[in-house]
Scaffold this active site. Structure first.
Site, PDB file in Angstrom:
ATOM      1  N   TYR A 179       0.844  -1.198   0.000  1.00  0.00           N
ATOM      2  CA  TYR A 179       0.000   0.000   0.000  1.00  0.00           C
ATOM      3  C   TYR A 179       0.878   1.246   0.000  1.00  0.00           C
ATOM      4  O   TYR A 179       2.000   1.230   0.540  1.00  0.00           O
ATOM      5  CB  TYR A 179      -0.933  -0.017   1.224  1.00  0.00           C
TER       6      TYR A 179
ATOM      7  N   TYR B 150      -2.681   4.722   9.504  1.00  0.00           N
ATOM      8  CA  TYR B 150      -2.068   3.474   9.030  1.00  0.00           C
ATOM      9  C   TYR B 150      -0.991   2.977   9.991  1.00  0.00           C
ATOM     10  O   TYR B 150      -0.552   1.841   9.896  1.00  0.00           O
ATOM     11  CB  TYR B 150      -1.494   3.696   7.628  1.00  0.00           C
TER      12      TYR B 150
END
EC number: 1.3.1.9
Length: 267
Positions: A150, A160
């Protein structure tokens, strides 16, 4: 049938929301034989959507393996080669999990024991897998090894958390091992940096729906769905991409090259 005659191992099909689930279905549709694998806990999940039901649907083995344990990986590789009657042509690593995120620990107050475990699951497992494949010479010449990543590995997305570092490490392992596999067997190793996708792992991140919407609006052609990601994976398993290796390939509707989209300002 661009994978006709090829054989591969798919890690990470948890349920029908998983990208790995879509990849497994498409591999079989394109003529490949596969082995499914996931952590032993995945095999204890109830309901109509689990790895065992997928294995029945695709008529393939499903072998439990903890990807952080070398012994489990070696057993998986041996059993897969015995099932196939030979070497493997492709492997998908679709594994990621942060204990700190699950426990709502802020980035500025992470539990470092949890962090090490998250790194082991999400990225070091990829090195362990490739090392096991390397030592057993389990992959055919011109084979393909692929992992999902990602853009949080390169850009800051605060929620994240430590997965940013985990994915950075994952991408580095692909480049480093890609050199060795390429030199020895013309085997390629790549990562796909996928759009935010509504998977079980993704939905565990705070504010995920809002970010999904943001990425959709920022990307000129929108977020890439899971099925499209599966199609991209298939292309990288095929012989049409023999000279693509050591790359981090963005599959994100153009998000990675955007600075600002007027569509965001207009909203």
């Amino acid at each position: 049938m661009i994978l006709k005659g090829k054989k591969g191992i798919i890690f990470g099909a948890l349920n029908d929301m998983s990208i790995a689930w879509k990849v497994a279905e498409l591999c079989v549709a394109e003529g490949a034989e596969i082995v499914l694998t996931n952590a032993p806990v995945a095999f204890r999940m109830k309901g109509d959507s689990n790895i065992k039901t997928l294995a029945e649907k695709l008529n393939c083995p499903a072998i439990p393996a903890d990807a952080t344990r070398i012994e489990d990986l070696e057993k998986l590789i041996d059993e897969s080669m015995a099932h196939f009657g030979g070497k493997i042509d492709f492997v998908l690593h679709s594994i990621g999990m942060s204990i700190n995120i699950r426990k709502d620990k802020p980035y500025t107050d992470l539990n470092h024991d949890f962090m090490l475990k998250s790194f082991d699951i999400s990225s070091i497992s990829f090195h362990k897998l490739m090392q096991s494949l390397w030592k057993k010479e389990a992959v055919n010449d011109w084979g393909s090894i692929l992992a999902l990543t990602y853009i949080g590995a390169q850009r800051i997305f605060p929620h994240y958390s430590e997965m940013a570092e985990a994915k950075s490490m994952l991408e580095s392992f692909a480049r480093s091992f890609g050199y060795h596999f390429g030199e020895r067997n013309n085997i390629r190793v790549n990562t796909i940096s996928q759009s935010p996708t509504m998977t079980t792992a993704g939905t565990g991140i705070e504010g995920f729906q809002e970010f999904l919407d943001y990425a959709e609006n920022m990307s000129p052609i929108g977020n890439a769905p899971a099925q499209a990601c599966a199609e991209y994976c298939i292309s990288l398993f095929s012989d049409y991409t023999r000279y693509v290796t050591m790359q981090n390939l963005y599959h994100d509707g153009g998000f990675s090259n955007m600075g600002m989209n007027p569509a965001i300002l207009n909203k």
